[in-house]
Design a protein around this motif. Sequence first.
Motif, PDB file in Angstrom:
ATOM      1  N   GLY A  36    -107.232  25.657  -7.431  1.00 43.45           N
ATOM      2  CA  GLY A  36    -106.395  25.032  -8.440  1.00 43.45           C
ATOM      3  C   GLY A  36    -104.928  25.200  -8.131  1.00 43.45           C
ATOM      4  N   LYS A  37    -104.142  24.290  -8.696  1.00 42.54           N
ATOM      5  CA  LYS A  37    -102.701  24.333  -8.540  1.00 42.54           C
ATOM      6  C   LYS A  37    -102.072  23.928  -9.864  1.00 42.54           C
ATOM      7  N   GLU A  39     -99.342  22.300 -11.709  1.00 42.40           N
ATOM      8  CA  GLU A  39     -98.358  21.295 -11.312  1.00 42.40           C
ATOM      9  C   GLU A  39     -97.080  21.373 -12.120  1.00 42.40           C
ATOM     10  N   ARG A  47     -99.919  21.613 -16.719  1.00 38.15           N
ATOM     11  CA  ARG A  47    -100.872  20.702 -16.083  1.00 38.15           C
ATOM     12  C   ARG A  47    -101.487  21.436 -14.903  1.00 38.15           C
ATOM     13  N   ALA A  49    -104.268  21.133 -11.688  1.00 38.78           N
ATOM     14  CA  ALA A  49    -105.121  20.316 -10.833  1.00 38.78           C
ATOM     15  C   ALA A  49    -106.210  21.215 -10.263  1.00 38.78           C
ATOM     16  N   THR A  51    -109.808  21.503  -7.885  1.00 36.43           N
ATOM     17  CA  THR A  51    -110.616  20.878  -6.845  1.00 36.43           C
ATOM     18  C   THR A  51    -111.953  21.597  -6.770  1.00 36.43           C
ATOM     19  N   ALA A  57    -111.807  16.134  -7.563  1.00 40.36           N
ATOM     20  CA  ALA A  57    -110.651  16.764  -8.213  1.00 40.36           C
ATOM     21  C   ALA A  57    -110.467  16.252  -9.639  1.00 40.36           C
ATOM     22  N   ASP A  58    -109.982  17.125 -10.488  1.00 40.77           N
ATOM     23  CA  ASP A  58    -109.650  16.804 -11.869  1.00 40.77           C
ATOM     24  C   ASP A  58    -108.287  17.413 -12.186  1.00 40.77           C
ATOM     25  N   THR A  59    -107.565  16.781 -13.065  1.00 42.12           N
ATOM     26  CA  THR A  59    -106.319  17.338 -13.567  1.00 42.12           C
ATOM     27  C   THR A  59    -106.388  17.336 -15.088  1.00 42.12           C
ATOM     28  N   TYR A  60    -105.967  18.439 -15.685  1.00 44.24           N
ATOM     29  CA  TYR A  60    -105.917  18.460 -17.138  1.00 44.24           C
ATOM     30  C   TYR A  60    -104.632  19.118 -17.592  1.00 44.24           C
ATOM     31  N   GLU A  61    -104.286  18.803 -18.827  1.00 44.39           N
ATOM     32  CA  GLU A  61    -103.083  19.343 -19.441  1.00 44.39           C
ATOM     33  C   GLU A  61    -103.499  20.166 -20.646  1.00 44.39           C
TER      34      GLU A  61
END
Length: 64
Positions: A36-37, A39, A47, A49, A51, A57-61
Amino acid sequence: MTVVARLIAASVGTVYRACTDIDAIAQWRVPRTMTGKVESVDGATYRLALTYPDGHADTYESTF
């Protein structure tokens, strides 16, 4: 809306850091099987990201 609550035996400062420091968020919010990163962190919102092992990959806030 989903609400999750948990009692944590830690000081207010420690919990605040865990929710606002990029490295701390990446350490405790990313499942062990994923990478994860973080962002961005803007006040109480970040946020992340993620993997998955298969490359998906998914990104959530999230806001606390």
